[in-house]
Write a protein that holds these residues in place. Sequence first.
Motif, PDB file in Angstrom:
ATOM      1  N   ALA B 106       0.776  -1.130   0.152  1.00 30.96           N
ATOM      2  CA  ALA B 106       0.140  -0.049   0.003  1.00 30.96           C
ATOM      3  C   ALA B 106       0.955   1.353   0.110  1.00 30.96           C
ATOM      4  O   ALA B 106       1.967   1.129   0.441  1.00 30.96           O
ATOM      5  N   ARG B 107       0.280   2.241  -0.461  1.00 30.28           N
ATOM      6  CA  ARG B 107       1.106   3.662  -0.256  1.00 30.28           C
ATOM      7  C   ARG B 107       1.635   3.874   1.071  1.00 30.28           C
ATOM      8  O   ARG B 107       2.778   4.251   1.105  1.00 30.28           O
ATOM      9  N   ILE B 110       4.875   1.763   1.709  1.00 30.45           N
ATOM     10  CA  ILE B 110       6.012   2.357   0.676  1.00 30.45           C
ATOM     11  C   ILE B 110       6.361   3.643   1.598  1.00 30.45           C
ATOM     12  O   ILE B 110       7.580   3.930   1.506  1.00 30.45           O
ATOM     13  N   ALA B 111       5.374   4.328   1.633  1.00 30.32           N
ATOM     14  CA  ALA B 111       5.916   5.730   2.276  1.00 30.32           C
ATOM     15  C   ALA B 111       6.882   5.776   3.244  1.00 30.32           C
ATOM     16  O   ALA B 111       7.896   6.519   3.348  1.00 30.32           O
ATOM     17  N   HIS B 204       8.402  13.471  10.809  1.00 28.52           N
ATOM     18  CA  HIS B 204       7.854  12.824   9.387  1.00 28.52           C
ATOM     19  C   HIS B 204       7.709  11.257   9.850  1.00 28.52           C
ATOM     20  O   HIS B 204       6.588  11.042   9.111  1.00 28.52           O
ATOM     21  N   ARG B 207       4.649  10.736  11.733  1.00 31.38           N
ATOM     22  CA  ARG B 207       3.263  11.184  10.834  1.00 31.38           C
ATOM     23  C   ARG B 207       3.075   9.891   9.914  1.00 31.38           C
ATOM     24  O   ARG B 207       1.881   9.510   9.873  1.00 31.38           O
ATOM     25  N   ASP B 211      -0.043   7.451   9.454  1.00 28.50           N
ATOM     26  CA  ASP B 211      -0.768   7.136   8.341  1.00 28.50           C
ATOM     27  C   ASP B 211      -0.876   5.545   8.126  1.00 28.50           C
ATOM     28  O   ASP B 211      -1.710   5.287   7.365  1.00 28.50           O
TER      29      ASP B 211
ATOM     30  N   ARG D 107       3.659  15.754   3.035  1.00 27.34           N
ATOM     31  CA  ARG D 107       3.779  14.085   2.991  1.00 27.34           C
ATOM     32  C   ARG D 107       3.993  13.658   1.345  1.00 27.34           C
ATOM     33  O   ARG D 107       4.803  12.826   1.179  1.00 27.34           O
ATOM     34  N   ILE D 110       7.453  14.140   0.077  1.00 22.21           N
ATOM     35  CA  ILE D 110       8.370  13.049   0.823  1.00 22.21           C
ATOM     36  C   ILE D 110       8.071  12.199  -0.070  1.00 22.21           C
ATOM     37  O   ILE D 110       9.024  11.298  -0.117  1.00 22.21           O
ATOM     38  N   ALA D 111       7.018  11.358   0.050  1.00 25.46           N
ATOM     39  CA  ALA D 111       6.537  10.269  -0.468  1.00 25.46           C
ATOM     40  C   ALA D 111       7.134   9.866  -1.959  1.00 25.46           C
ATOM     41  O   ALA D 111       7.948   8.785  -2.015  1.00 25.46           O
ATOM     42  N   PHE D 115      10.925   8.065  -2.412  1.00 27.46           N
ATOM     43  CA  PHE D 115      10.554   6.738  -3.125  1.00 27.46           C
ATOM     44  C   PHE D 115      11.565   6.471  -4.435  1.00 27.46           C
ATOM     45  O   PHE D 115      12.397   5.518  -4.905  1.00 27.46           O
ATOM     46  N   ARG D 207       1.439   6.700  -9.299  1.00 31.54           N
ATOM     47  CA  ARG D 207       0.385   7.007  -8.255  1.00 31.54           C
ATOM     48  C   ARG D 207       0.792   8.077  -7.346  1.00 31.54           C
ATOM     49  O   ARG D 207       0.088   9.014  -7.012  1.00 31.54           O
ATOM     50  N   LEU D 208       2.046   8.244  -7.255  1.00 37.58           N
ATOM     51  CA  LEU D 208       2.736   9.029  -6.280  1.00 37.58           C
ATOM     52  C   LEU D 208       2.639  10.447  -6.779  1.00 37.58           C
ATOM     53  O   LEU D 208       2.280  11.446  -6.069  1.00 37.58           O
TER      54      LEU D 208
END
Lengths: 221, 221, 221, 221
Positions: B106-107, B110-111, B204, B207, B211, D107, D110-111, D115, D207-208
Amino acid sequence: MTLLFERLKRDAAAEWDAYVHHEFVRDLGDGTLPKPAFQHYLVQDYLFLIEFARAYAIALYKAPSLTEMRKASAGIQAILDETSLHLRLCASWGLDAAAVEATPEARATIAYTRFVQEAGLRGDILDILIALSPCVVGYAEIGAELAQTGQGLDGTNPYADWIHEYAGSGYQAVAQASLEQIERLAGDYLTEARYPRLLATFRHAVRLEADFWQMGLSLAD
Amino acid sequence: MTLLFERLKRDAAAEWDAYVHHEFVRDLGDGTLPKPAFQHYLVQDYLFLIEFARAYAIALYKAPSLTEMRKASAGIQAILDETSLHLRLCASWGLDAAAVEATPEARATIAYTRFVQEAGLRGDILDILIALSPCVVGYAEIGAELAQTGQGLDGTNPYADWIHEYAGSGYQAVAQASLEQIERLAGDYLTEARYPRLLATFRHAVRLEADFWQMGLSLAD
Amino acid sequence: MTLLFERLKRDAAAEWDAYVHHEFVRDLGDGTLPKPAFQHYLVQDYLFLIEFARAYAIALYKAPSLTEMRKASAGIQAILDETSLHLRLCASWGLDAAAVEATPEARATIAYTRFVQEAGLRGDILDILIALSPCVVGYAEIGAELAQTGQGLDGTNPYADWIHEYAGSGYQAVAQASLEQIERLAGDYLTEARYPRLLATFRHAVRLEADFWQMGLSLAD
Amino acid sequence: MTLLFERLKRDAAAEWDAYVHHEFVRDLGDGTLPKPAFQHYLVQDYLFLIEFARAYAIALYKAPSLTEMRKASAGIQAILDETSLHLRLCASWGLDAAAVEATPEARATIAYTRFVQEAGLRGDILDILIALSPCVVGYAEIGAELAQTGQGLDGTNPYADWIHEYAGSGYQAVAQASLEQIERLAGDYLTEARYPRLLATFRHAVRLEADFWQMGLSLAD
């Protein structure tokens, strides 16, 4: 307060002296270095610079601010420009860029460049700057010293161009900026506990630079 | 002197509170969390742990001593063991290891995992330990807190096993060792100039952990 | 189809022969190696193994599947265990672990270990396995060959223990598993375009291993 | 033979469509995007570009040839130049560079950036180029498409400057060069076994990028 670079140089004084006053350097200064040794060195130094551009890319990736990123980006550009001196000299001996790039890296080239890159990947930007400093700062010191001898910039010295490059104000400014960067980042990252490890990194790097001169002198592969 | 971890938690108090008292956590504690939410979470947590083993490998590579290398190696082993709880629970729902491993990340998975790995590759071992700490230390705090409520370890709470795992002395000791490691390495690497960057990393990471709970609750992909 | 490792060995046959039949190896086999050379080698090999554990951590981080991650984790553990042979031997000469760990790394130790680590960080898991292979597979070949000579495992050979370690079924199985891993990952990652770069990596690594023997023989720092 | 990038786009068609036709993009095109959404997006995009310069530094480090190194170096320079558009627009709203740089990363920023960087550090240059491609190539596709609608470059569209930037021949050439680089390096590194992992990387990255638009629209932190 003693500057970090001065402290490192003082604590690795014997290694530093063996590097900046290596037989190869003395022979460059008085023009007695055999031409094959210089040619072997210069081709390897070209390969070395390609790897150094990679090292500056690592420094850019690790930089803690946009300002330091821009300095690293300028470093990459300066290195890629520095290679033109090499290719110009190589061309005058009948070696074109393709021939130079196809030359296998010598042990000494691999040893120093991979050491620097790995130090940067394992550690932080201060680690990689310290590993790079014997090259960046040392060449300025060597250039300036050789330029001050009677024979360094003498028209009869076949290596006067090389000496002029590193003694010149352009390269001296690069080295000075690098020293200032080291001290600036030491203010950010240095702890006393890290000093022995940074000294070990510096000492190894200085020895690997001396080995690089020796590789030229011995025509080692 | 305030310990580094305590200082970080105090300076990111709002984010920490939102993480350790997230609705998902509260619902775990009183047993009202919908089973699909827990199952979704647990499958992703399994994928998360695989990436966390990679993060500990980065910490091992970056460790400044053999002692810290051995601790990171034990961390890798502990994580690979922790996955057996997950597979056991998944198996009880009819999901085998192959099915779990074939689930796309899931996002939120990965995040957080890539954030931790990249923080470690860019920085030093202190950076990666701080990025890992909301997970390693936070789960111990959550486990202990839930175990102390009336319904946490109650036989009727379907999540009592999970709570027991993280409230148990085994996991509590892992978290305590991690806290000690952070303080030990802070003594080696921390400068005041680095603190704001470490706080940003910590904030970060906290958080991203919150999430992760939310992803479970929302069944987000 | 030729296996990748066999192809590399064939294409770097001269370097491979110079490595596995180095004077140091021959003198180990007939027991004539001076004890100080062996001791110098073994202390450096201990430092080398610490860095190799880091290299396996890089491989673990880069592994494309949980299966390969577990193999790398076992590799880390095997290396940390292998060091106990070293410490046992060192202790019999009056050198404790602290003294061994405080020994500065020799040039040859740094040269090979940093080369391997950097190859892995720059490239993928196949790059690092190829860089590691002269050590992992080469020692098994050397051990097996020396064990078959009349004097290798002879009670009068002071190095029989060492030969026994690498000729033994435990180490032979490690090397065999490593070969299988190389071929398995070659099936995943190898392209013909990459082969010349992998060969260059292999050739350098083999030469750096031969330099490591020479370091022992010359007591070089 | 299908080009790699076309194959990826086809196999992640739903995600690609959701990205390039995101509500944020449509509202940019007809000029109805609320100004705060655009401003929030643009400040984050500036922070994003700083991290993308780091990603190109990783690509430079990983490049298999001097030619590819020079392209990555040009990429770093192009990105640092691209930021001037951002700062110019921000200045027109009363936000100076210091204010922009002091903004915390959202977020979504960063994501995606971590990645990409992590994909590059774990893998090879092909991995990082694929992770970068939804940004580099996608913006060119979006710019060109919006420029062809009636309102895209209309003087009354407050976002005409932005659309013009990415629809312009300068940026279109950057994207085209990036596509060619992907196909060139695919010729060097791609194996069929790697394709599913590259597709997963691509899909996540797309997606990101869509999440990044959503962050702008929702003013998310």
